[in-house]
Design an enzyme around this catalytic site. Sequence first.
Site, short mmCIF file in Angstrom:
data_model
loop_
_atom_site.label_atom_id
_atom_site.label_comp_id
_atom_site.label_asym_id
_atom_site.label_seq_id
_atom_site.Cartn_x
_atom_site.Cartn_y
_atom_site.Cartn_z
N PRO A 1 -91.35 -16.21 -143.13
CA PRO A 1 -90.97 -14.95 -143.79
C PRO A 1 -91.05 -13.77 -142.84
CG PRO A 1 -93.23 -15.53 -144.34
CD PRO A 1 -92.68 -16.68 -143.55
N GLY A 2 -90.04 -12.94 -142.86
CA GLY A 2 -90.04 -11.69 -142.10
C GLY A 2 -89.78 -10.56 -143.06
N ARG A 3 -88.54 -10.52 -143.57
CA ARG A 3 -88.14 -9.52 -144.54
C ARG A 3 -89.10 -9.48 -145.74
NH1 ARG A 3 -82.54 -8.51 -145.75
NH2 ARG A 3 -82.15 -10.50 -144.72
N GLY B 1 -85.88 -16.61 -144.74
CA GLY B 1 -84.78 -16.24 -145.62
C GLY B 1 -85.18 -15.90 -147.03
N CYS C 1 -70.35 10.45 -136.73
CA CYS C 1 -68.90 10.65 -136.76
C CYS C 1 -68.23 9.30 -137.01
CB CYS C 1 -68.44 11.26 -135.44
SG CYS C 1 -66.74 11.83 -135.46
N GLU C 2 -68.37 8.83 -138.24
CA GLU C 2 -67.90 7.50 -138.60
C GLU C 2 -67.76 7.46 -140.12
OE1 GLU C 2 -66.72 3.72 -137.57
OE2 GLU C 2 -67.75 4.99 -136.10
#
Length: 476
Positions: free
Chosen positions: A330-332, A287, A404-405
């Site tokens: 940790p990843g992010r 995190g 298309c959003e």
Amino acid sequence: MRAHPAGPRHGEIPADRTSVVPADLNDLDPAVWPRGARRDHGVMTLAGNDVRDLAALYGTPLLAMDEQDFRSRCHDFADAFGSAADVHYAAKAFLSSHIVKWLTQEGLSLDVCSGGELRLALRAGFPPERIALHGSNKSQHELEMAVEAGIGAIVIDSFDEIGRLAGISERVNLEAGTVNGSTRRIPVMIRVTVGVEAHTHEFIATAHEDQKFGFSLAGGDAAEGVRRIVACHGLELIGLHSHIGSQIFDPSGFEVSAHRLVVLLKSVIADHPRLAASITTLDLGGGLGIAYTSADTPPPVDAMAKSLTEIVERECQVAGLAVPRIAVEPGRAIVGPGTVTVYEVGTIKDVNLDGGVVRRYVSVDGGMSDNIRTALYDADYTVVLASRSSTAPAARCRVVGKHCESGDIVVRDCYLPADLAVGDLIAVAATGAYCYAMASNYNRLPRPPLVAVADGTSRQLLRRETDDDLQLLETW
């Protein structure tokens, strides 16, 4: 209070957050962009690669990852936490076979949370003893695969999982007993819901009570989970685990979490003295945040490591316990900052708003299929004109995708040069985590390629999907 770029707690559309025009629209803030990002004669280069050349070679949209940035952040974490801690890369942020090989070379451990991630790691040659398996609903097959591979730990998330693992352990030991009578114990950790909710988005805050992960500490489930694990002779409890959220800048949440884990550890050892030797790790989860914009101020890795280490040491001293190893995930914080997404501008449209305000809609050739975070979390990003520099005045813009959003937004509020034109390349920073990993084929768009850049060279880690790839599952 908005604590981080994941946005407001209930996903409502916030007020316009773009209030200050950047002093220099061509600036590349080193806190936001990859360590190898530069401008050369006005053009963005990534580890010595001209973005125009990358776009010509691989097409757009394109994700370009600075390999040395990734490796250097692995070094940062390993050096900051030192030999008394274990740094586990969180595979869910982004995983590929090349990432697995880099992690192997850099000496980090690895957290996976599905059979698919585990298979990829094992096939790419990652040491199984350095793998931990997470997940709130691990299947029988996933657990059997983990046990068969001999991974370092399975992080138990439910009472049902204890029962499944007990059955697997009994079968494995029966089979082993027919050969040499040996006994094998499966190393496990228990995920504890410590009741700490980091200042984060509702969808990625993972330690408050009303959520799917872990054993409740307040409700007594954690203590009961430990009791059941101890009763299974084929399981060995080696650690306690918690995770308090994502994109965290302040260590205070970790302090409360560590305190509660240490109190639980003391109680567990009092009830089961033999566990004093086997419980060797307190895993504080991941995190740790990154800077998506210049307004974000995550602490340096060494400062956060020092804080977490001191917190655990202090809590154990007060409790009269030996200090266990610390684990972090940790990843992010490793993969996020080093990747840039390059898009080509396809359509530019000015829309008149109330009060005479004009917003320029800049449409690009990707969108929510390669970056769902803005639509899902109202995330903020930094974007610049990449294929050239400009001295034109700033224009208030919204970068949108081709889906298309109406919610297909890449960067909700930003400033780009007023002379931005169709065919220009723009780059969005810090897209290494949870972009490709959460990519889709919405509107049947193929996923973009992911390219590693280093020392003026580039190579594909993942090739661009083709329409033929999208047809493979059709039965016709």
